[in-house]
Motif scaffolding. Sequence first.
Motif, PDB file in Angstrom:
ATOM      1  N   SER A 109     -18.365  -1.267   5.943  1.00 20.52           N
ATOM      2  CA  SER A 109     -17.518  -2.451   6.065  1.00 20.52           C
ATOM      3  C   SER A 109     -17.204  -2.999   4.682  1.00 20.52           C
ATOM      4  N   ALA A 110     -15.905  -3.078   4.372  1.00 20.27           N
ATOM      5  CA  ALA A 110     -15.460  -3.592   3.068  1.00 20.27           C
ATOM      6  C   ALA A 110     -14.314  -4.566   3.296  1.00 20.27           C
ATOM      7  N   ARG A 111     -14.568  -5.569   4.129  1.00 22.29           N
ATOM      8  CA  ARG A 111     -13.540  -6.563   4.471  1.00 22.29           C
ATOM      9  C   ARG A 111     -13.381  -7.595   3.362  1.00 22.29           C
ATOM     10  N   SER A 112     -12.175  -8.082   3.216  1.00 25.29           N
ATOM     11  CA  SER A 112     -11.874  -9.228   2.358  1.00 25.29           C
ATOM     12  C   SER A 112     -12.421  -9.072   0.944  1.00 25.29           C
ATOM     13  N   LEU A 113     -12.041  -7.955   0.291  1.00 26.24           N
ATOM     14  CA  LEU A 113     -12.496  -7.693  -1.068  1.00 26.24           C
ATOM     15  C   LEU A 113     -11.354  -7.750  -2.084  1.00 26.24           C
ATOM     16  N   ASN A 114     -10.170  -8.132  -1.620  1.00 27.04           N
ATOM     17  CA  ASN A 114      -9.003  -8.205  -2.511  1.00 27.04           C
ATOM     18  C   ASN A 114      -8.701  -6.841  -3.149  1.00 27.04           C
ATOM     19  N   ILE A 115      -8.899  -5.784  -2.378  1.00 30.66           N
ATOM     20  CA  ILE A 115      -8.638  -4.421  -2.843  1.00 30.66           C
ATOM     21  C   ILE A 115      -7.184  -4.056  -2.556  1.00 30.66           C
ATOM     22  N   LYS A 116      -6.537  -3.421  -3.518  1.00 27.35           N
ATOM     23  CA  LYS A 116      -5.136  -3.014  -3.342  1.00 27.35           C
ATOM     24  C   LYS A 116      -4.979  -1.513  -3.099  1.00 27.35           C
ATOM     25  N   SER A 117      -5.972  -0.744  -3.471  1.00 26.63           N
ATOM     26  CA  SER A 117      -5.901   0.706  -3.250  1.00 26.63           C
ATOM     27  C   SER A 117      -7.299   1.306  -3.332  1.00 26.63           C
ATOM     28  N   PHE A 118      -7.417   2.518  -2.813  1.00 30.97           N
ATOM     29  CA  PHE A 118      -8.644   3.286  -2.873  1.00 30.97           C
ATOM     30  C   PHE A 118      -8.429   4.532  -3.726  1.00 30.97           C
ATOM     31  N   HIS A 119      -9.476   4.935  -4.417  1.00 30.22           N
ATOM     32  CA  HIS A 119      -9.429   6.233  -5.085  1.00 30.22           C
ATOM     33  C   HIS A 119      -9.493   7.314  -4.004  1.00 30.22           C
ATOM     34  N   PRO A 120      -8.700   8.396  -4.126  1.00 36.42           N
ATOM     35  CA  PRO A 120      -8.698   9.436  -3.076  1.00 36.42           C
ATOM     36  C   PRO A 120     -10.067  10.045  -2.805  1.00 36.42           C
ATOM     37  N   TRP A 130     -18.251   7.271  10.732  1.00 33.17           N
ATOM     38  CA  TRP A 130     -17.772   7.120  12.102  1.00 33.17           C
ATOM     39  C   TRP A 130     -16.946   5.848  12.278  1.00 33.17           C
ATOM     40  N   SER A 131     -17.282   4.805  11.503  1.00 33.56           N
ATOM     41  CA  SER A 131     -16.578   3.517  11.614  1.00 33.56           C
ATOM     42  C   SER A 131     -16.244   2.991  10.216  1.00 33.56           C
ATOM     43  N   LEU A 132     -14.992   2.565  10.043  1.00 32.99           N
ATOM     44  CA  LEU A 132     -14.539   2.058   8.746  1.00 32.99           C
ATOM     45  C   LEU A 132     -13.765   0.761   8.947  1.00 32.99           C
ATOM     46  N   ASP A 133     -14.252  -0.301   8.304  1.00 30.26           N
ATOM     47  CA  ASP A 133     -13.586  -1.615   8.393  1.00 30.26           C
ATOM     48  C   ASP A 133     -13.128  -2.017   6.998  1.00 30.26           C
ATOM     49  N   ILE A 134     -11.834  -1.956   6.748  1.00 27.22           N
ATOM     50  CA  ILE A 134     -11.273  -2.355   5.449  1.00 27.22           C
ATOM     51  C   ILE A 134     -10.188  -3.408   5.671  1.00 27.22           C
ATOM     52  N   SER A 135     -10.423  -4.287   6.606  1.00 22.28           N
ATOM     53  CA  SER A 135      -9.477  -5.356   6.943  1.00 22.28           C
ATOM     54  C   SER A 135      -9.412  -6.417   5.848  1.00 22.28           C
ATOM     55  N   LEU A 136      -8.391  -7.284   5.959  1.00 19.33           N
ATOM     56  CA  LEU A 136      -8.246  -8.446   5.081  1.00 19.33           C
ATOM     57  C   LEU A 136      -8.209  -8.061   3.597  1.00 19.33           C
ATOM     58  N   ASN A 137      -7.503  -6.981   3.298  1.00 15.65           N
ATOM     59  CA  ASN A 137      -7.247  -6.595   1.915  1.00 15.65           C
ATOM     60  C   ASN A 137      -5.737  -6.576   1.681  1.00 15.65           C
ATOM     61  N   ASP A 138      -5.308  -6.141   0.517  1.00 16.85           N
ATOM     62  CA  ASP A 138      -3.880  -6.195   0.162  1.00 16.85           C
ATOM     63  C   ASP A 138      -3.332  -4.796  -0.118  1.00 16.85           C
ATOM     64  N   PHE A 139      -3.434  -3.911   0.863  1.00 14.04           N
ATOM     65  CA  PHE A 139      -3.085  -2.514   0.623  1.00 14.04           C
ATOM     66  C   PHE A 139      -1.584  -2.258   0.523  1.00 14.04           C
ATOM     67  N   THR A 140      -0.790  -2.841   1.397  1.00 14.17           N
ATOM     68  CA  THR A 140       0.634  -2.537   1.551  1.00 14.17           C
ATOM     69  C   THR A 140       0.816  -1.119   2.094  1.00 14.17           C
ATOM     70  N   ALA A 141       0.148  -0.149   1.469  1.00 19.41           N
ATOM     71  CA  ALA A 141       0.202   1.237   1.936  1.00 19.41           C
ATOM     72  C   ALA A 141      -1.099   1.933   1.571  1.00 19.41           C
ATOM     73  N   LEU A 142      -1.433   2.976   2.337  1.00 20.49           N
ATOM     74  CA  LEU A 142      -2.615   3.785   2.073  1.00 20.49           C
ATOM     75  C   LEU A 142      -2.196   5.258   2.013  1.00 20.49           C
ATOM     76  N   SER A 143      -3.054   6.063   1.394  1.00 18.38           N
ATOM     77  CA  SER A 143      -2.763   7.488   1.272  1.00 18.38           C
ATOM     78  C   SER A 143      -3.448   8.266   2.388  1.00 18.38           C
ATOM     79  N   LYS A 144      -2.729   9.214   2.981  1.00 24.16           N
ATOM     80  CA  LYS A 144      -3.339  10.035   4.038  1.00 24.16           C
ATOM     81  C   LYS A 144      -4.486  10.885   3.492  1.00 24.16           C
ATOM     82  N   GLU A 145      -4.430  11.259   2.203  1.00 27.86           N
ATOM     83  CA  GLU A 145      -5.496  12.054   1.602  1.00 27.86           C
ATOM     84  C   GLU A 145      -6.832  11.315   1.578  1.00 27.86           C
ATOM     85  N   LEU A 146      -6.794   9.985   1.627  1.00 30.55           N
ATOM     86  CA  LEU A 146      -8.020   9.187   1.608  1.00 30.55           C
ATOM     87  C   LEU A 146      -8.928   9.530   2.791  1.00 30.55           C
TER      88      LEU A 146
END
Length: 475
Positions: A109-120, A130-146
């Motif tokens: 769970s990495a909610r509300s961390l002001n993250i804009k992108s992830f390293h691939p 099995w479960s991934l929570d990355i809500s309440l961030n500022d992604f705009t878009a994510l990469s399918k490779e992630l």
Amino acid sequence: MLILFDNRIDTVEDGAFQGLVNLKMLHLTSNRMSKINIRATMFRGLTALETLDLSWNRIKYLHYGELKSPPFSLLPSLKILIISAQHPFGMLNIPSNFLHGLKYLLAFSARSLNIKSFHPDTFIHTPQLWSLDISLNDFTALSKELFHPIPRLNRLYLFKAQLQSLDFLIGANLTQLSYLQVRKNDFTVVSETMIRSLPALVYLDLQDKTFTCDCSNAWFIQWVTTENQTQVVDAYDFTCNYPVNLGGTKLLDLDTHYCSVDIGFFYFISSTSLVLLTLLGSFIYHLLRWQVVYAYYLFQAYLYDTKRRNVRVTHQYDAFVSYNGHDQPWVLRELLPELEGNQGWKLCLHHRDFQPGKPIVDNITDAIYGSRKTICVISRRYLESEWCSREIQVASFRLFDEQKDVLILVFLEEVPDQQLSPFHRMRKLVKRPTYLSWLRAGEHTRVFWQKLWVALETRDCLAEENPILSGVDRK
């Protein structure tokens, strides 16, 4: 279980948990721990730890470059990691090897961390996730490779993540994803391709969403009302935000019948049209091939003449001689000495007077329109030549367009009518005996050259007024 909630802890000494070999849950929530104080050595001895909660601390990374010492590398049994809501500005970035060593991690769970992108490479260390929570961030878009390193992902939470589209899920290889929460994002269209890329989906949460109410969502509306496997939460409350006149209208009330296309009928029309075009093309090729070629060249000449119609052209030559290379000996030995040497005409010959480097079509048209007359030296090989065909088409079009005596046909040999059939204009001239025959001249070449002189000497009179066009060589 060990809970150290809200104790203002900023530092934990190395080995502080040494000996707690059976500890499975550790909560360090709402303390003052920073990235400097989160070290692998502070968790030494917690070999059975399964749950670690570090939310509401002060962990922050300015970039997602690799860490020299990943903080969780000594927690081989960890299954649940929570790092949500770091203060005061969020975590900003997650280093690429932040999760190194957590090969059995199931929930992150990495909610509300002001993250804009992830390293691939963020999740290459957690193949069992099995479960991934990355809500309440500022992604705009994510990469399918992630998501490629975590094909077992079953639950994905993306609540209020500023997403403009869900197309990153296409090709993300999330074939086991059954729960998807994407409420309160900025996309307005749900594509069929995206839904089809999630074959195991049983729960889709799109609550509090507004949609574009047009044919771009017609498939989604049909899918929501007929799909049995996937439950779309509160679908009957989805509303329209575009177009403006449908604002507030329920999405599922939209009439999409006008968006439907009878695919079978479309295929029938397409295949029928293709068959008819094939038959028509075959018919034209076998029966009207030469007429089409002629029309093509005539149209080219028409376009050229249209451009020049209002331009006053100064004739540089008395005549342009159109001939095939195989007939060049006759042109050089007979025609050229007589017309230029004895009669004093100025002729344009392609091998001598065409401008080097200039497109050949431009050379042809400039030569024909830059000469008072065009002399076509006709033979069987002449009629087989593509470039000679172009020359006579342009010249014949000029004759019939300007209605002036600008075309002279000189036949070096007898040519069957069927071989002349592609050149309808020229055939019409031949049938009206408007040509000169070198073969018929025989030994009386003086008469031939006299007639050719008369044809060249005639200036801007109409074609039917020229004596050479009104009965010369009539049988």
